[in-house]
Design an enzyme around this catalytic site. Structure first.
Site, PDB file in Angstrom:
ATOM      1  N   ARG A 233       0.856  -1.175   0.000  1.00 17.39           N
ATOM      2  CA  ARG A 233       0.000   0.000   0.000  1.00 17.39           C
ATOM      3  C   ARG A 233       0.895   1.228   0.000  1.00 17.39           C
ATOM      4  NH1 ARG A 233      -3.243  -2.806  -1.676  1.00 17.39           N
ATOM      5  NH2 ARG A 233      -5.348  -3.293  -0.932  1.00 17.39           N
ATOM      6  N   GLU A 262      -2.495   7.779  -4.871  1.00 19.00           N
ATOM      7  CA  GLU A 262      -2.774   7.188  -6.184  1.00 19.00           C
ATOM      8  C   GLU A 262      -4.229   7.289  -6.620  1.00 19.00           C
ATOM      9  OE1 GLU A 262      -3.665   2.568  -5.922  1.00 19.00           O
ATOM     10  OE2 GLU A 262      -1.658   2.981  -5.183  1.00 19.00           O
ATOM     11  N   HIS A 294      -0.318   0.267 -10.165  1.00 20.39           N
ATOM     12  CA  HIS A 294      -1.096  -0.693  -9.369  1.00 20.39           C
ATOM     13  C   HIS A 294      -1.572  -1.853 -10.253  1.00 20.39           C
ATOM     14  CE1 HIS A 294      -3.390  -0.839  -5.337  1.00 20.39           C
ATOM     15  NE2 HIS A 294      -3.319  -2.058  -5.840  1.00 20.39           N
TER      16      HIS A 294
END
Length: 333
Positions: A233, A262, A294
């Site tokens: 994360r 993000e 991601h």
């Protein structure tokens, strides 16, 4: 059940439709869920959301007024959900606890190899007919020390892969994993791991304890020139401290698949716009930084498992009022 699926991409629809096989009414919505889009869940008994959807107390209150009964996450992390608010409004929260740990672990190793052998720079050079090797020097992974922080399913896979490379693997986790030990990993303190590792790879969830786990203090404990990988994360690392570490040379290379802010960037095509996030823009200026959007989870096997588990949670709730993989306030303790 009628399910409002937020943050929908074409691949979400493909895999969810296949897993659903007509069982539930899935309403696909491109916008992410937040206080300005929550109205789109009107008439749905459930919402299906992803990692950058916002489910704070305000959004959950709106969903509750619309009689939404179930929040099903098509991801493992749940740090973006106000579980206290969900409990207060009697909304059940479900997740996908694991899909393909191999997909994420392999992506971490791909980032390591890319940074080490300068694949990103070499590929760009060759396209310009520049075949010089200057500045592309790497190192043998064999014999190096890799520190794995967080040894759940994904960290365990990384430990096994790096052991296969002939690396010495150090591990840190409050709950040691016997399979990691069997793969050759040695559990040590965080300080020992940071000071002894040539490569540090992060695979821990985002909790109050892991928020900015890699900060100024942690960086000072690292070996000069360390490679840092984060696919867990974004907020597990303090990005501004990381930039200072890159500038000083303590961090020799950085691979990211996640970023603190993000939600305003990833999963969108911003190629024709100006990036207003100055911190992220600064990261992009370093030649020894590789960032992916991601995508570590993005394999056929992982998407199929995410869709299957998501539909299973919805079906179980419809039949019994409970889900296969619940998330509760108690998980925060």
């Amino acid at each position: 059940m009628r399910v409002a699926v937020f943050s929908t991409k074409s691949y979400d629809k493909t895999y969810l439709d296949s897993a659903n096989a007509g069982q539930h009414q899935l309403v696909y919505l491109e916008p992410r869920l937040d206080s300005t889009t929550a109205f789109a869940a009107e008439g749905a008994q459930a919402v299906c959301v992803f990692v950058n959807d916002i489910l704070d107390a305000e959004v959950i209150a709106i969903l509750a007024k619309q009689r939404v009964q179930l929040i099903t996450l098509r991801c493992a992390g749940f740090n973006h959900v106000d579980l206290e608010a969900a409990k207060l409004h009697g909304i059940t929260v479900a997740r996908v606890p694991e899909y393909s740990p191999h997909s994420v672990a392999e992506h971490a190793v791909a980032l390591m190899l890319t940074l080490n052998r300068k694949i990103h720079r070499a590929s760009a050079r060759v396209r310009e007919a520049n075949f010089s090797l200057d500045g592309l020097l790497g190192f043998d992974m064999h014999g190096k020390t890799v520190g794995v922080i967080g040894t759940g399913k994904i960290g365990q896979c990384v430990a096994k892969i790096m052991s296969g490379f002939g690396c010495r693997v150090l591990a840190f986790d409050p709950y040691p994993n016997q399979q990691c030990i069997e793969a050759g990993a040695s559990y040590v303190t965080l300080q020992t791991l940071l000071s002894s590792s040539d490569i540090v790879s992060l695979h821990c969830p985002l909790t109050p304890e892991t928020h900015h786990l890699i900060d100024e203090k942690a960086i000072k404990q690292m070996r000069a020139g360390v490679m840092l990988i984060n696919i867990s994360r974004g907020a597990v690392i303090d990005t501004r401290a990381i930039i200072r570490g890159l500038k000083s040379g303590v961090i020799g290379s950085l691979g990211l698949d996640v970023y603190e802010e993000e939600e305003n960037l990833f999963f969108r095509d911003l190629s024709n716009t100006v990036i207003h996030d100055d911190v992220f823009a600064r990261l992009l200026t370093f030649p020894n930084v590789v960032i992916t959007g991601h995508q570590a989870f993005f394999t056929d096997e992982a998407l199929a498992e995410i869709a299957s588990t998501t539909i299973a949670n919805i079906s179980a709730y419809e039949l019994s009022g409970s889900v296969v993989h619940p998330v509760s306030v108690e998980r925060l303790v």
